[in-house]
Design a protein around this motif. Structure first.
Motif, PDB file in Angstrom:
ATOM      1  N   LEU A 127       0.833  -1.204   0.000  1.00 13.49           N
ATOM      2  CA  LEU A 127       0.000   0.000   0.000  1.00 13.49           C
ATOM      3  C   LEU A 127       0.867   1.253   0.000  1.00 13.49           C
ATOM      4  N   LEU A 128       1.919   1.243   0.803  1.00 15.41           N
ATOM      5  CA  LEU A 128       2.824   2.394   0.859  1.00 15.41           C
ATOM      6  C   LEU A 128       3.531   2.592  -0.481  1.00 15.41           C
ATOM      7  N   LYS A 129       3.825   1.493  -1.171  1.00 13.50           N
ATOM      8  CA  LYS A 129       4.409   1.598  -2.509  1.00 13.50           C
ATOM      9  C   LYS A 129       3.451   2.320  -3.452  1.00 13.50           C
ATOM     10  N   CYS A 130       2.153   2.068  -3.312  1.00 12.18           N
ATOM     11  CA  CYS A 130       1.156   2.766  -4.141  1.00 12.18           C
ATOM     12  C   CYS A 130       1.198   4.273  -3.894  1.00 12.18           C
ATOM     13  N   VAL A 131       1.359   4.662  -2.633  1.00 13.67           N
ATOM     14  CA  VAL A 131       1.434   6.084  -2.307  1.00 13.67           C
ATOM     15  C   VAL A 131       2.664   6.702  -2.971  1.00 13.67           C
ATOM     16  N   LEU A 132       3.788   5.998  -2.914  1.00 11.14           N
ATOM     17  CA  LEU A 132       5.005   6.481  -3.571  1.00 11.14           C
ATOM     18  C   LEU A 132       4.787   6.627  -5.067  1.00 11.14           C
ATOM     19  N   GLU A 133       4.169   5.634  -5.695  1.00  9.45           N
ATOM     20  CA  GLU A 133       3.935   5.691  -7.139  1.00  9.45           C
ATOM     21  C   GLU A 133       2.949   6.799  -7.505  1.00  9.45           C
ATOM     22  N   ALA A 134       2.001   7.073  -6.615  1.00  7.66           N
ATOM     23  CA  ALA A 134       1.079   8.189  -6.854  1.00  7.66           C
ATOM     24  C   ALA A 134       1.833   9.508  -6.860  1.00  7.66           C
ATOM     25  N   SER A 135       2.774   9.652  -5.932  1.00  6.43           N
ATOM     26  CA  SER A 135       3.578  10.884  -5.888  1.00  6.43           C
ATOM     27  C   SER A 135       4.463  11.006  -7.120  1.00  6.43           C
ATOM     28  N   GLN A 136       4.968   9.878  -7.596  1.00  7.10           N
ATOM     29  CA  GLN A 136       5.793   9.897  -8.806  1.00  7.10           C
ATOM     30  C   GLN A 136       4.972  10.299 -10.021  1.00  7.10           C
ATOM     31  N   GLY A 137       3.695   9.883 -10.038  1.00  3.44           N
ATOM     32  CA  GLY A 137       2.804  10.299 -11.109  1.00  3.44           C
ATOM     33  C   GLY A 137       2.581  11.801 -11.100  1.00  3.44           C
ATOM     34  N   THR A 176       1.403   3.782  14.180  1.00  2.00           N
ATOM     35  CA  THR A 176       0.492   4.924  14.176  1.00  2.00           C
ATOM     36  C   THR A 176       1.140   6.143  13.543  1.00  2.00           C
ATOM     37  N   LYS A 177       2.406   6.387  13.877  1.00  2.00           N
ATOM     38  CA  LYS A 177       3.104   7.548  13.322  1.00  2.00           C
ATOM     39  C   LYS A 177       3.301   7.398  11.820  1.00  2.00           C
ATOM     40  N   ALA A 178       3.672   6.195  11.369  1.00  2.00           N
ATOM     41  CA  ALA A 178       3.866   5.960   9.934  1.00  2.00           C
ATOM     42  C   ALA A 178       2.554   6.147   9.174  1.00  2.00           C
ATOM     43  N   CYS A 179       1.451   5.680   9.761  1.00  2.00           N
ATOM     44  CA  CYS A 179       0.142   5.843   9.122  1.00  2.00           C
ATOM     45  C   CYS A 179      -0.259   7.315   9.060  1.00  2.00           C
ATOM     46  N   LYS A 180       0.055   8.061  10.094  1.00  5.84           N
ATOM     47  CA  LYS A 180      -0.224   9.496  10.100  1.00  5.84           C
ATOM     48  C   LYS A 180       0.526  10.184   8.960  1.00  5.84           C
ATOM     49  N   TYR A 181       1.797   9.841   8.795  1.00  8.26           N
ATOM     50  CA  TYR A 181       2.587  10.411   7.702  1.00  8.26           C
ATOM     51  C   TYR A 181       2.001  10.018   6.346  1.00  8.26           C
ATOM     52  N   MET A 182       1.599   8.756   6.225  1.00 10.10           N
ATOM     53  CA  MET A 182       1.028   8.283   4.969  1.00 10.10           C
ATOM     54  C   MET A 182      -0.247   9.049   4.619  1.00 10.10           C
ATOM     55  N   LEU A 183      -1.106   9.270   5.613  1.00 14.13           N
ATOM     56  CA  LEU A 183      -2.347   9.998   5.375  1.00 14.13           C
ATOM     57  C   LEU A 183      -2.072  11.435   4.947  1.00 14.13           C
ATOM     58  N   THR A 184      -1.050  12.046   5.530  1.00 14.54           N
ATOM     59  CA  THR A 184      -0.676  13.403   5.133  1.00 14.54           C
ATOM     60  C   THR A 184      -0.237  13.429   3.675  1.00 14.54           C
ATOM     61  N   ASP A 185       0.545  12.440   3.273  1.00 17.70           N
ATOM     62  CA  ASP A 185       0.998  12.350   1.883  1.00 17.70           C
ATOM     63  C   ASP A 185      -0.185  12.148   0.933  1.00 17.70           C
ATOM     64  N   ILE A 186      -1.117  11.294   1.330  1.00 16.30           N
ATOM     65  CA  ILE A 186      -2.294  11.038   0.486  1.00 16.30           C
ATOM     66  C   ILE A 186      -3.135  12.309   0.347  1.00 16.30           C
ATOM     67  N   LYS A 187      -3.284  13.033   1.448  1.00 16.70           N
ATOM     68  CA  LYS A 187      -4.030  14.296   1.415  1.00 16.70           C
ATOM     69  C   LYS A 187      -3.384  15.260   0.419  1.00 16.70           C
ATOM     70  N   TRP A 188      -2.078  15.313   0.418  1.00 15.41           N
ATOM     71  CA  TRP A 188      -1.324  16.175  -0.513  1.00 15.41           C
ATOM     72  C   TRP A 188      -1.559  15.739  -1.954  1.00 15.41           C
ATOM     73  N   ILE A 189      -1.521  14.423  -2.206  1.00 15.55           N
ATOM     74  CA  ILE A 189      -1.729  13.898  -3.557  1.00 15.55           C
ATOM     75  C   ILE A 189      -3.143  14.208  -4.054  1.00 15.55           C
ATOM     76  N   VAL A 190      -4.129  13.976  -3.190  1.00 14.22           N
ATOM     77  CA  VAL A 190      -5.528  14.239  -3.554  1.00 14.22           C
ATOM     78  C   VAL A 190      -5.733  15.726  -3.845  1.00 14.22           C
ATOM     79  N   ALA A 191      -5.160  16.587  -2.994  1.00 10.40           N
ATOM     80  CA  ALA A 191      -5.313  18.031  -3.190  1.00 10.40           C
ATOM     81  C   ALA A 191      -4.706  18.462  -4.519  1.00 10.40           C
TER      82      ALA A 191
END
Length: 199
Positions: A127-137, A176-191
């Motif tokens: 799942l975290l790899k997907c977030v990375l690939e989304a940012s690369q996109g 919990t901390k890693a998930c918090k960071y992941m959610l912040t990254d996803i929020k940035w990607i969605v925005a």
């Protein structure tokens, strides 16, 4: 009625965060406490433990959100792994060959397993790899953009966020901390995709 609507919006806004162990107390970095016999006592971490059903639901929402981002026209986002959003029983397929995937559950519980949370952790890593690939996109559209919390890959194929593993551990703090960071990254990607890709 207006007050009820406001409360509903607030609750919806922290739904995913709550699933990963965030409450209004620890989001504002306050020490959680409760009153007993007129005195204030700290709430033990055990009492703040989030049920698996909430964690599973949160992961299902994350999978759905990433799938929606991937399917946006002209988003330049394409995942190696295959997300299967199904609410609290979502799954993710890890690509093994060009035509085959091994599917893992993006949910868990407290039942005993001889191998612990190994399969669940594989799913989290995918799942975290997907977030990375989304940012690369996103970066293919705008090279100046970067994730608020960097995601890197180790030589063993594990993905880290802010040098933290997203693997679940019994104490839950790093998870919990890693998930918090992941959610912040996803929020940035969605925005970003909402503002620039949807036009």
């Amino acid at each position: 009625d207006d007050q009820n609507k406001s409360n509903n919006n607030t609750n919806n806004g922290i739904t995913i965060m709550a699933g990963f162990g965030f409450t209004s107390n620890n989001l504002s970095q306050q020490t959680p406490s409760q009153k007993q016999n007129g005195t204030t006592n700290p709430i033990s971490p055990e009492n703040l433990r989030v049920p698996w059903v909430e964690i599973n639901s949160a992961l299902g929402l994350v999978a759905l959100l990433l799938r929606i981002v991937e399917n946006k026209p002209n988003s330049s986002i394409q995942f190696t792994n295959k997300l299967v959003p199904m609410g609290s029983t979502s799954r993710i397929g890890v690509k093994r060959t060009p035509d085959t995937y091994t599917f893992y559950n993006l949910y868990s519980d407290d039942s005993f397993n001889l191998f612990g949370k190994r399969s669940f952790n594989v799913a989290l890593n995918a799942l975290l790899k997907c977030v990375l690939e989304a940012s690369q996109g996103v970066q293919r559209i705008d090279r100046t953009m970067a994730l608020p919390h960097p995601i890197t890959a180790t030589s063993t194929g594990e993905f880290l966020i802010e040098s933290l593993s997203i693997n679940y551990s019994p104490d839950g703090e790093a998870f919990t901390k890693a998930c918090k960071y992941m959610l912040t990254d996803i929020k940035w990607i969605v925005a970003y995709t909402t503002k620039h890709v949807d036009r």
